[in-house]
Scaffold this active site. Sequence first.
Site, PDB file in Angstrom:
ATOM      1  CG  HIS A   1      -0.203   0.280   2.389  1.00  0.00           C
ATOM      2  ND1 HIS A   1       0.571  -0.730   3.040  1.00  0.00           N
ATOM      3  CD2 HIS A   1      -0.141   1.354   3.411  1.00  0.00           C
ATOM      4  CE1 HIS A   1       0.977   0.010   4.275  1.00  0.00           C
ATOM      5  NE2 HIS A   1       0.478   1.155   4.280  1.00  0.00           N
TER       6      HIS A   1
HETATM    7  C1  UD1 Z   1      -2.044   5.346   5.984  1.00  0.00           C
HETATM    8  C2  UD1 Z   1      -0.934   6.136   6.713  1.00  0.00           C
HETATM    9  C3  UD1 Z   1       0.262   4.850   6.538  1.00  0.00           C
HETATM   10  C4  UD1 Z   1      -0.397   3.536   7.058  1.00  0.00           C
HETATM   11  C5  UD1 Z   1      -1.462   3.208   6.462  1.00  0.00           C
HETATM   12  C6  UD1 Z   1      -2.098   1.908   6.777  1.00  0.00           C
HETATM   13  C7  UD1 Z   1      -0.491   8.382   6.422  1.00  0.00           C
HETATM   14  C8  UD1 Z   1       0.546   9.497   5.880  1.00  0.00           C
HETATM   15  N1  UD1 Z   1      -0.277   7.122   6.062  1.00  0.00           N
HETATM   16  O1  UD1 Z   1      -1.882   5.410   4.529  1.00  0.00           O
HETATM   17  O2  UD1 Z   1       1.421   5.143   7.333  1.00  0.00           O
HETATM   18  O3  UD1 Z   1       0.661   2.400   6.909  1.00  0.00           O
HETATM   19  O4  UD1 Z   1      -2.556   4.393   6.694  1.00  0.00           O
HETATM   20  O5  UD1 Z   1      -3.396   1.611   6.305  1.00  0.00           O
HETATM   21  O6  UD1 Z   1      -0.986   8.581   7.625  1.00  0.00           O
HETATM   22  N2  UD1 Z   1      -9.517   4.893   2.183  1.00  0.00           N
HETATM   23  C9  UD1 Z   1     -10.537   4.025   2.225  1.00  0.00           C
HETATM   24  N3  UD1 Z   1     -11.140   3.792   3.377  1.00  0.00           N
HETATM   25  C10 UD1 Z   1     -10.433   4.031   4.752  1.00  0.00           C
HETATM   26  C11 UD1 Z   1      -9.272   4.608   4.482  1.00  0.00           C
HETATM   27  C12 UD1 Z   1      -8.762   4.990   3.431  1.00  0.00           C
HETATM   28  O7  UD1 Z   1     -11.235   3.769   1.161  1.00  0.00           O
HETATM   29  O8  UD1 Z   1     -10.894   3.815   5.774  1.00  0.00           O
HETATM   30  C13 UD1 Z   1      -8.763   5.261   0.789  1.00  0.00           C
HETATM   31  C14 UD1 Z   1      -9.152   6.399   0.517  1.00  0.00           C
HETATM   32  O9  UD1 Z   1      -9.419   6.432  -0.876  1.00  0.00           O
HETATM   33  C15 UD1 Z   1      -7.855   7.229   0.593  1.00  0.00           C
HETATM   34  C16 UD1 Z   1      -6.721   6.231   0.671  1.00  0.00           C
HETATM   35  O10 UD1 Z   1      -7.305   5.097   0.893  1.00  0.00           O
HETATM   36  O11 UD1 Z   1      -7.650   8.438  -0.158  1.00  0.00           O
HETATM   37  C17 UD1 Z   1      -5.453   6.461   1.394  1.00  0.00           C
HETATM   38  O12 UD1 Z   1      -5.930   6.638   2.556  1.00  0.00           O
HETATM   39  P1  UD1 Z   1      -5.020   7.381   3.803  1.00  0.00           P
HETATM   40  O13 UD1 Z   1      -5.503   7.196   5.257  1.00  0.00           O
HETATM   41  O14 UD1 Z   1      -4.840   8.863   3.157  1.00  0.00           O
HETATM   42  O15 UD1 Z   1      -3.477   6.817   3.553  1.00  0.00           O
HETATM   43  P2  UD1 Z   1      -3.216   5.347   3.635  1.00  0.00           P
HETATM   44  O16 UD1 Z   1      -2.524   5.030   2.499  1.00  0.00           O
HETATM   45  O17 UD1 Z   1      -4.194   4.368   4.294  1.00  0.00           O
END
Ligand code: UD1
Length: 369
Positions: free
Chosen positions: A208
């Site tokens: 991821h």
């Molecule tokens: C975040 C953390 C990362 C961690 C990871 C675990 C930061 C900078 N990064 O990254 O360190 O390893 O979480 O998962 O904080 N989304 C969903 N549902 C959710 C959450 C996210 O669909 O419940 C999707 C959204 O489209 C979002 C994307 O995932 O834009 C990324 O989510 P985000 O929380 O921004 O960062 P992660 O890649 O999950």
Amino acid sequence: MMQPQRVTCVVGARPNFMKVAPVVEALQKRGLTVRLVHTGQHYDAKMSSVFFDDLGMPVPDAFLQVGSANHAVQTARVMERFDADCESFEPHLVLVAGDVNSTLACALVAAKRGIAVGHIEAGLRSRDWTMPEEINRILTDNCSDLLLTPSADGDDNLLAEGFEPWRIVRVGNLMIDSLRKNIDRAQRLQVPESLGLIPGSYAVATLHRPSNVDEPEQLAKLFAALGEVSRDMAVLFPIHPRTRARVEAASLPVADGLQLVEPLGYLQFLGVMANCKLMITDSGGIQEETTALGIPCLTIRDNTERPITVDEGTNTLLGSEAGRIVPAVREILKTGGKSGRIPDGWDGHAAQRVADVVEGGFRTLTQGA
Ligand code: UD1
């Protein structure tokens, strides 16, 4: 500092839950008033609420519902809403964990309000400033009064950066508290069998990190390599929402043997991880969990903030070149892979040590005390 009576514990994203759950439990047992704040950075049932159920965590006292957004907007939203929460609850101590955007946002709010900040998992460094998590770690440590480290390399990094030794307390690995507490329950669920997998004969893959999944070319190469591995052995791939979105956007072909499933809950994932032949990942926490379980782990990154998993544990830092994956898997199939040992302080009692420090109101920490 006086003993903190009111402690706010912050969670925001998936990797926070298993680190904070044992701390909340330990602090409550000591009779402290604990407020659990969920920023809502992760909000899907599969990325969030299932972990509360699996870990037996109390329902959060506040849910800030920040949701997904770019880094600046997400961080700013957490700050604004967490600031209001601090205004009403007036905690003496704020505990944040790990390296996600919510961690830094809440640490910064508390520091500016003059509230003591404790950082769980302090001192880890990848030395890769292109990782958002590295920026979050370094800045959070700099906002913190109390630096709670998981291993000696964390202490060394902080001392080298000039942090006062009395702020640093090595408490061990909180994620492993949760793992030890729940592993028997996870095993009883017979998760691999329920997914049609034979224990000991399959691989698990997770990806991821932006560096692996945001570039379509890199993602395509990694998927092709995993497809090749799946000709030798079944490969289970619980897919993170970020990765799923990128795979769909690029219309990537997925090999038949690659079993893509939705993100798994805590117990489900523990169940498949504890029984796999090997793990292929770019996660931070999984490098630690596989070391604790004695499962060989191939990490698809050029660096790690968790070098102890390589030096002492079962982790191999493979680099981000997809071509290295198949030979490394074949090597593990031939030799059984690294066996490693469990690092000091990964003993299931880290939360007790955090509670000792908090209950003591840092008394033992203050210089000259
Ligand atoms: C975040 C953390 C990362 C961690 C990871 C675990 C930061 C900078 N990064 O990254 O360190 O390893 O979480 O998962 O904080 N989304 C969903 N549902 C959710 C959450 C996210 O669909 O419940 C999707 C959204 O489209 C979002 C994307 O995932 O834009 C990324 O989510 P985000 O929380 O921004 O960062 P992660 O890649 O999950």
